[in-house]
Structure formats: C-alpha cells, structure tokens
Motif scaffolding. Structure first.
Motif, PDB file in Angstrom:
ATOM      1  N   TRP A  19       8.776  13.478 -12.769  1.00 48.15           N
ATOM      2  CA  TRP A  19       7.894  12.647 -11.948  1.00 48.15           C
ATOM      3  C   TRP A  19       6.436  12.896 -12.295  1.00 48.15           C
ATOM      4  O   TRP A  19       6.041  14.018 -12.623  1.00 48.15           O
ATOM      5  N   GLY A  20       5.647  11.835 -12.176  1.00 47.98           N
ATOM      6  CA  GLY A  20       4.217  11.979 -12.278  1.00 47.98           C
ATOM      7  C   GLY A  20       3.622  12.390 -10.943  1.00 47.98           C
ATOM      8  O   GLY A  20       4.338  12.544  -9.945  1.00 47.98           O
ATOM      9  N   GLN A  21       2.314  12.542 -10.936  1.00 45.93           N
ATOM     10  CA  GLN A  21       1.610  12.959  -9.723  1.00 45.93           C
ATOM     11  C   GLN A  21       1.329  11.806  -8.770  1.00 45.93           C
ATOM     12  O   GLN A  21       1.021  12.024  -7.602  1.00 45.93           O
ATOM     13  N   GLY A  22       1.408  10.602  -9.274  1.00 40.11           N
ATOM     14  CA  GLY A  22       1.198   9.430  -8.421  1.00 40.11           C
ATOM     15  C   GLY A  22      -0.195   8.859  -8.533  1.00 40.11           C
ATOM     16  O   GLY A  22      -1.150   9.559  -8.869  1.00 40.11           O
ATOM     17  N   THR A  23      -0.281   7.574  -8.232  1.00 38.52           N
ATOM     18  CA  THR A  23      -1.571   6.888  -8.190  1.00 38.52           C
ATOM     19  C   THR A  23      -1.599   6.007  -6.948  1.00 38.52           C
ATOM     20  O   THR A  23      -0.622   5.320  -6.629  1.00 38.52           O
ATOM     21  N   GLN A  24      -2.709   6.051  -6.232  1.00 40.06           N
ATOM     22  CA  GLN A  24      -2.814   5.334  -4.959  1.00 40.06           C
ATOM     23  C   GLN A  24      -3.112   3.860  -5.184  1.00 40.06           C
ATOM     24  O   GLN A  24      -4.025   3.506  -5.951  1.00 40.06           O
ATOM     25  N   VAL A  25      -2.360   3.021  -4.505  1.00 41.90           N
ATOM     26  CA  VAL A  25      -2.615   1.584  -4.463  1.00 41.90           C
ATOM     27  C   VAL A  25      -2.855   1.200  -3.016  1.00 41.90           C
ATOM     28  O   VAL A  25      -2.016   1.472  -2.149  1.00 41.90           O
ATOM     29  N   THR A  26      -3.991   0.594  -2.764  1.00 46.18           N
ATOM     30  CA  THR A  26      -4.332   0.162  -1.418  1.00 46.18           C
ATOM     31  C   THR A  26      -4.639  -1.322  -1.442  1.00 46.18           C
ATOM     32  O   THR A  26      -5.487  -1.772  -2.213  1.00 46.18           O
ATOM     33  N   VAL A  27      -3.928  -2.073  -0.600  1.00 52.85           N
ATOM     34  CA  VAL A  27      -4.108  -3.519  -0.531  1.00 52.85           C
ATOM     35  C   VAL A  27      -4.690  -3.861   0.826  1.00 52.85           C
ATOM     36  O   VAL A  27      -4.068  -3.605   1.863  1.00 52.85           O
ATOM     37  N   SER A  28      -5.875  -4.428   0.811  1.00 58.68           N
ATOM     38  CA  SER A  28      -6.540  -4.775   2.067  1.00 58.68           C
ATOM     39  C   SER A  28      -6.217  -6.209   2.464  1.00 58.68           C
ATOM     40  O   SER A  28      -6.020  -7.078   1.612  1.00 58.68           O
ATOM     41  N   SER A  29      -6.196  -6.432   3.764  1.00 57.71           N
ATOM     42  CA  SER A  29      -5.847  -7.771   4.261  1.00 57.71           C
ATOM     43  C   SER A  29      -7.075  -8.637   4.435  1.00 57.71           C
ATOM     44  O   SER A  29      -8.196  -8.173   4.322  1.00 57.71           O
ATOM     45  N   THR A  38       0.836  -1.201   0.000  1.00 53.80           N
ATOM     46  CA  THR A  38       0.000   0.000   0.000  1.00 53.80           C
ATOM     47  C   THR A  38       0.867   1.246   0.000  1.00 53.80           C
ATOM     48  O   THR A  38       1.745   1.408   0.860  1.00 53.80           O
ATOM     49  N   ALA A  39       0.646   2.107  -0.993  1.00 58.04           N
ATOM     50  CA  ALA A  39       1.465   3.308  -1.155  1.00 58.04           C
ATOM     51  C   ALA A  39       0.934   4.120  -2.329  1.00 58.04           C
ATOM     52  O   ALA A  39       0.078   3.647  -3.080  1.00 58.04           O
ATOM     53  N   VAL A  40       1.462   5.318  -2.468  1.00 58.99           N
ATOM     54  CA  VAL A  40       1.284   6.071  -3.707  1.00 58.99           C
ATOM     55  C   VAL A  40       2.425   5.680  -4.632  1.00 58.99           C
ATOM     56  O   VAL A  40       3.602   5.719  -4.228  1.00 58.99           O
ATOM     57  N   TYR A  41       2.081   5.288  -5.843  1.00 53.15           N
ATOM     58  CA  TYR A  41       3.074   4.836  -6.818  1.00 53.15           C
ATOM     59  C   TYR A  41       3.313   5.941  -7.846  1.00 53.15           C
ATOM     60  O   TYR A  41       2.354   6.503  -8.392  1.00 53.15           O
ATOM     61  N   TYR A  42       4.594   6.198  -8.105  1.00 49.64           N
ATOM     62  CA  TYR A  42       5.006   7.260  -9.005  1.00 49.64           C
ATOM     63  C   TYR A  42       5.793   6.701 -10.186  1.00 49.64           C
ATOM     64  O   TYR A  42       6.672   5.855 -10.010  1.00 49.64           O
ATOM     65  N   CYS A  43       5.509   7.234 -11.337  1.00 51.61           N
ATOM     66  CA  CYS A  43       6.284   6.972 -12.536  1.00 51.61           C
ATOM     67  C   CYS A  43       7.368   8.056 -12.631  1.00 51.61           C
ATOM     68  O   CYS A  43       7.102   9.220 -12.308  1.00 51.61           O
ATOM     69  N   ALA A  44       8.557   7.667 -13.062  1.00 50.33           N
ATOM     70  CA  ALA A  44       9.643   8.636 -13.147  1.00 50.33           C
ATOM     71  C   ALA A  44      10.513   8.360 -14.365  1.00 50.33           C
ATOM     72  O   ALA A  44      10.680   7.207 -14.766  1.00 50.33           O
TER      73      ALA A  44
END
Length: 123
Positions: free
Chosen positions: A113-123, A91-97
């Motif tokens: 850098w890009g602005q980022g996209t949120q990835v959230t992984v639930s347990s 889980t994090a904000v992922y950035y392309c660079a």
C-alpha cells in the motif's frame, strides 16, 4: 518490499476532475494487479477501481462506474485513476495498492500500500 507513492490529490469543486498517479518501485510490477482504494472519514476502506496485470480487465463498483477510469503503464511502473464528475461523497484519502495476483478485487488480496493522497470535493 514494494514502495508505492501516490500523487495528484487536491481540492476540486463538485463536477470537476482529478487524475491520480501511483509509481511503484517493484521490478515485477507488470506481473500483478493494481487497484485504487479510498477511505472516507468514519468509513472503512473501499475499492474504487482494479486493473489486471496486463490492463485488459478492469473493475469498478457501482458508486464510481462511468466516472472513474483506471489505467496502467507497465513500462513506467505506474497506475493512474482518472476521476470525472466528482461528487462531495468522493472525498476521501485515496490509496494505491498492489496485489500478489494477476487480477483481484478483494482487499485481502492486496499486500502493498501507498501512504495515500487526499481528495476533497467541495459542493
């Protein structure tokens, strides 16, 4: 100035998969290394995958080796990150660079850098 736009983030259960995409505006996209970084809450930005200008060399840290795959399409100015077997700690904000070099892994080598996209992984 290069513009990088990420997409593909979202919410997924542990064990699931996501594919991130990044499109670059640079006309010389094919000359430079690309990478994906991530920043989790309270942590520093870290490299998760890097790919050389021609796609022939890739690098992954141990934390994602075997689960994540970076690829690029130089005809479309795009780079991708396929993420499998996702874990809550992904889980994090992922950035392309984009780097100014043909291959790179140090964060200091990436200037766009890009602005980022949120990835959230639930347990």
């Amino acid at each position: 100035q290069v513009q990088l736009v990420e997409s593909g983030g979202g919410l997924v259960q542990a064990g699931g998969s996501l594919r991130l995409s990044c499109v670059a505006s640079a006309r010389a996209f094919h000359n430079y290394a690309m990478a994906w970084f991530r920043r989790a809450p309270g942590k520093q930005r870290e490299l998760v995958a890097s790919i050389s200008w021609n796609g022939e060399w890739t690098y992954y840290p141990d934390s994602v080796e075997g689960r994540f795959t970076i690829s690029r399409d130089n005809d479309k100015n795009m780079v991708f990150l396929q993420m499998n077997s996702l874990k809550p700690e992904d889980t994090a904000v992922y950035y392309c660079a984009q780097s100014g070099l043909r291959a790179a892994i140090e964060i200091s080598a990436f200037g766009s850098w890009g602005q980022g996209t949120q990835v959230t992984v639930s347990s």
